[in-house]
Write a protein that holds these residues in place. Structure first.
Motif, PDB file in Angstrom:
ATOM      1  N   ALA A   1       0.827  -1.200   0.000  1.00  0.00           N
ATOM      2  CA  ALA A   1       0.000   0.000   0.000  1.00  0.00           C
ATOM      3  C   ALA A   1       0.863   1.251   0.000  1.00  0.00           C
ATOM      4  N   SER A   2       0.438   2.261  -0.747  1.00  0.00           N
ATOM      5  CA  SER A   2       1.131   3.549  -0.808  1.00  0.00           C
ATOM      6  C   SER A   2       0.139   4.661  -0.478  1.00  0.00           C
ATOM      7  N   ALA A   3       0.335   5.300   0.659  1.00  0.00           N
ATOM      8  CA  ALA A   3      -0.556   6.382   1.058  1.00  0.00           C
ATOM      9  C   ALA A   3      -0.437   7.577   0.117  1.00  0.00           C
ATOM     10  N   SER A   4       0.773   7.844  -0.376  1.00  0.00           N
ATOM     11  CA  SER A   4       0.956   8.994  -1.266  1.00  0.00           C
ATOM     12  C   SER A   4       0.193   8.822  -2.578  1.00  0.00           C
ATOM     13  N   ARG A   5       0.080   7.617  -3.050  1.00  0.00           N
ATOM     14  CA  ARG A   5      -0.662   7.350  -4.279  1.00  0.00           C
ATOM     15  C   ARG A   5      -2.119   6.991  -4.000  1.00  0.00           C
ATOM     16  N   ASP A   6      -2.437   6.716  -2.735  1.00  0.00           N
ATOM     17  CA  ASP A   6      -3.778   6.306  -2.336  1.00  0.00           C
ATOM     18  C   ASP A   6      -4.200   5.027  -3.068  1.00  0.00           C
ATOM     19  N   GLU A   7      -3.210   4.161  -3.313  1.00  0.00           N
ATOM     20  CA  GLU A   7      -3.471   2.906  -4.013  1.00  0.00           C
ATOM     21  C   GLU A   7      -2.671   1.786  -3.378  1.00  0.00           C
ATOM     22  N   GLY A   8      -3.080   0.559  -3.668  1.00  0.00           N
ATOM     23  CA  GLY A   8      -2.362  -0.594  -3.177  1.00  0.00           C
ATOM     24  C   GLY A   8      -2.492  -1.740  -4.150  1.00  0.00           C
ATOM     25  N   VAL A   9      -1.753  -2.809  -3.877  1.00  0.00           N
ATOM     26  CA  VAL A   9      -1.801  -4.018  -4.700  1.00  0.00           C
ATOM     27  C   VAL A   9      -1.979  -5.201  -3.767  1.00  0.00           C
ATOM     28  N   ALA A  10      -3.028  -6.008  -4.009  1.00  0.00           N
ATOM     29  CA  ALA A  10      -3.259  -7.206  -3.207  1.00  0.00           C
ATOM     30  C   ALA A  10      -2.933  -8.434  -4.049  1.00  0.00           C
ATOM     31  N   VAL A  11      -2.146  -9.344  -3.487  1.00  0.00           N
ATOM     32  CA  VAL A  11      -1.784 -10.584  -4.177  1.00  0.00           C
ATOM     33  C   VAL A  11      -2.242 -11.741  -3.316  1.00  0.00           C
ATOM     34  N   LEU A  12      -3.198 -12.529  -3.835  1.00  0.00           N
ATOM     35  CA  LEU A  12      -3.694 -13.711  -3.131  1.00  0.00           C
ATOM     36  C   LEU A  12      -3.135 -14.940  -3.836  1.00  0.00           C
ATOM     37  N   ASP A  13      -2.598 -15.881  -3.046  1.00  0.00           N
ATOM     38  CA  ASP A  13      -1.946 -17.041  -3.650  1.00  0.00           C
ATOM     39  C   ASP A  13      -2.202 -18.291  -2.831  1.00  0.00           C
ATOM     40  N   GLY A  14      -2.681 -19.342  -3.490  1.00  0.00           N
ATOM     41  CA  GLY A  14      -2.815 -20.647  -2.857  1.00  0.00           C
ATOM     42  C   GLY A  14      -3.982 -20.802  -1.914  1.00  0.00           C
ATOM     43  N   LEU A  15      -4.976 -19.921  -1.959  1.00  0.00           N
ATOM     44  CA  LEU A  15      -6.133 -20.094  -1.090  1.00  0.00           C
ATOM     45  C   LEU A  15      -6.997 -21.241  -1.611  1.00  0.00           C
ATOM     46  N   ALA A  16      -7.728 -21.888  -0.704  1.00  0.00           N
ATOM     47  CA  ALA A  16      -8.625 -22.966  -1.115  1.00  0.00           C
ATOM     48  C   ALA A  16      -9.696 -22.398  -2.046  1.00  0.00           C
ATOM     49  N   ALA A  17     -10.030 -23.143  -3.081  1.00  0.00           N
ATOM     50  CA  ALA A  17     -11.042 -22.668  -4.024  1.00  0.00           C
ATOM     51  C   ALA A  17     -12.365 -22.468  -3.298  1.00  0.00           C
ATOM     52  N   PRO A  18     -13.038 -21.337  -3.516  1.00  0.00           N
ATOM     53  CA  PRO A  18     -14.329 -21.110  -2.863  1.00  0.00           C
ATOM     54  C   PRO A  18     -15.394 -22.060  -3.407  1.00  0.00           C
ATOM     55  N   ALA A  19     -16.513 -22.123  -2.702  1.00  0.00           N
ATOM     56  CA  ALA A  19     -17.610 -23.006  -3.115  1.00  0.00           C
ATOM     57  C   ALA A  19     -18.168 -22.561  -4.469  1.00  0.00           C
ATOM     58  N   PRO A  20     -18.847 -23.450  -5.194  1.00  0.00           N
ATOM     59  CA  PRO A  20     -19.431 -23.075  -6.492  1.00  0.00           C
ATOM     60  C   PRO A  20     -20.338 -21.854  -6.386  1.00  0.00           C
ATOM     61  N   GLY A  21     -20.187 -20.953  -7.332  1.00  0.00           N
ATOM     62  CA  GLY A  21     -21.011 -19.752  -7.335  1.00  0.00           C
ATOM     63  C   GLY A  21     -20.562 -18.699  -6.353  1.00  0.00           C
ATOM     64  N   ARG A  22     -19.382 -18.878  -5.761  1.00  0.00           N
ATOM     65  CA  ARG A  22     -18.884 -17.910  -4.776  1.00  0.00           C
ATOM     66  C   ARG A  22     -17.472 -17.457  -5.159  1.00  0.00           C
ATOM     67  N   ALA A  23     -17.033 -16.362  -4.538  1.00  0.00           N
ATOM     68  CA  ALA A  23     -15.727 -15.787  -4.879  1.00  0.00           C
ATOM     69  C   ALA A  23     -15.153 -15.080  -3.663  1.00  0.00           C
ATOM     70  N   TYR A  24     -13.838 -14.898  -3.681  1.00  0.00           N
ATOM     71  CA  TYR A  24     -13.193 -14.133  -2.614  1.00  0.00           C
ATOM     72  C   TYR A  24     -13.363 -12.646  -2.904  1.00  0.00           C
ATOM     73  N   GLN A  25     -13.912 -11.917  -1.902  1.00  0.00           N
ATOM     74  CA  GLN A  25     -14.112 -10.480  -2.035  1.00  0.00           C
ATOM     75  C   GLN A  25     -13.154  -9.761  -1.086  1.00  0.00           C
ATOM     76  N   LEU A  26     -12.580  -8.655  -1.562  1.00  0.00           N
ATOM     77  CA  LEU A  26     -11.579  -7.912  -0.799  1.00  0.00           C
ATOM     78  C   LEU A  26     -12.224  -6.678  -0.185  1.00  0.00           C
ATOM     79  N   TRP A  27     -11.729  -6.313   1.015  1.00  0.00           N
ATOM     80  CA  TRP A  27     -12.326  -5.191   1.738  1.00  0.00           C
ATOM     81  C   TRP A  27     -11.243  -4.292   2.309  1.00  0.00           C
ATOM     82  N   LEU A  28     -11.498  -2.997   2.267  1.00  0.00           N
ATOM     83  CA  LEU A  28     -10.698  -2.006   2.981  1.00  0.00           C
ATOM     84  C   LEU A  28     -11.552  -1.519   4.141  1.00  0.00           C
ATOM     85  N   ILE A  29     -11.026  -1.674   5.367  1.00  0.00           N
ATOM     86  CA  ILE A  29     -11.843  -1.452   6.562  1.00  0.00           C
ATOM     87  C   ILE A  29     -11.283  -0.286   7.378  1.00  0.00           C
ATOM     88  N   GLU A  30     -12.188   0.626   7.715  1.00  0.00           N
ATOM     89  CA  GLU A  30     -11.835   1.772   8.563  1.00  0.00           C
ATOM     90  C   GLU A  30     -12.824   1.814   9.715  1.00  0.00           C
TER      91      GLU A  30
END
Length: 245
Positions: A162-191
């Motif tokens: 994450a870079s505060a100066s650019r107000d952007e970040g990069v998320a890399v997900l690797d090797g997680l168990a495949a989600p159930a059919p019809g579902r997906a991993y959703q990413l969240w920024l929490i404040e």
């Protein structure tokens, strides 16, 4: 009753019913003039066909054939040999040629338009991909880039730069168990207690890279499993959650 000699054009375009088709086929055996005209019409249609021919919309062919069947076949000039009207014969040939041009030209226009749209879409997607790749490189190279990593309970790792100066970040997900059919991993920024969606991986994917926008001021990054269409708010406790500041 329809003049059997007047069926040549409709016969070429398959605009006759079964009875007319059988009658004209029998007539061809004893009418050299009609046989010659049929050969000429078929040659004209073949030459007018575009090399990049594709099947035209069914409605277009129906409209053209209906118009041909409605065209009056009246005798308006001197009758030539075999009881045929030369002027009418040429009008029929012109009508068939026009129909062939319409069918071939219409299909070509549809094909060309579809191809142009695909080219525009591909260029747009390529441009967006280049822009995103450039932004990812800028985040990774930012002087204030912060790297955080977390492990998923069922295996796999999640890394966020994450870079505060650019107000952007990069998320890399690797090797997680495949989600159930019809579902997906959703990413969240929490404040605090407010979670903002940062996008989702493709349905069924256990890894991928996402560019994050609006990371400034967000203290926590989290991942949940949601319906493939996404959720407005997390529906479960995050599988992975860690501070990114």
């Amino acid at each position: 009753m329809t003049d059997i000699h007047a069926l040549a054009g409709a016969y070429v375009l398959d605009a006759v019913d079964d009875v007319e088709r059988a009658a004209f086929a029998r007539h061809l055996n004893g009418c050299e003039s009609c046989a010659l005209e049929l050969a000429e019409l078929r040659e004209a249609v073949a030459r007018l066909a575009d090399p990049t021919w594709s099947v035209p919309p069914p409605a277009l062919r129906t409209q053209v054939l209906a118009e041909i069947r409605r065209t009056p076949q009246e005798r308006t000039g001197p009758v030539g040999r075999a009881g045929r009207d030369p002027a009418r014969s040429w009008r029929r040939r012109l009508a068939v040629a026009a129909a062939a041009v319409l069918l071939a030209g219409g299909a070509g226009a549809v094909t060309w338009t579809a191809q142009e749209q695909r080219v525009r879409d591909a260029r747009t997607e390529a441009g967006a991909a280049r822009d995103e790749a450039g932004r990812i490189r800028a985040v990774l190279a930012a002087p204030d880039a912060v790297v955080r990593t977390g492990a998923a309970p069922a295996g796999g790792r999640v890394t966020v730069v994450a870079s505060a100066s650019r107000d952007e970040g990069v998320a890399v997900l690797d090797g997680l168990a495949a989600p159930a059919p019809g579902r997906a991993y959703q990413l969240w920024l929490i404040e605090g207690t407010t979670a903002t969606s940062a996008g989702s991986l493709p349905a069924g994917a256990g890894g991928g890279t996402k560019l994050l926008s609006g990371v400034r001021g967000k203290g926590v990054f989290g991942v949940t499993e949601e319906p493939a269409s996404g959720s407005a708010q997390p529906t479960m406790t995050p599988l992975v959650a860690f501070a990114i500041t």
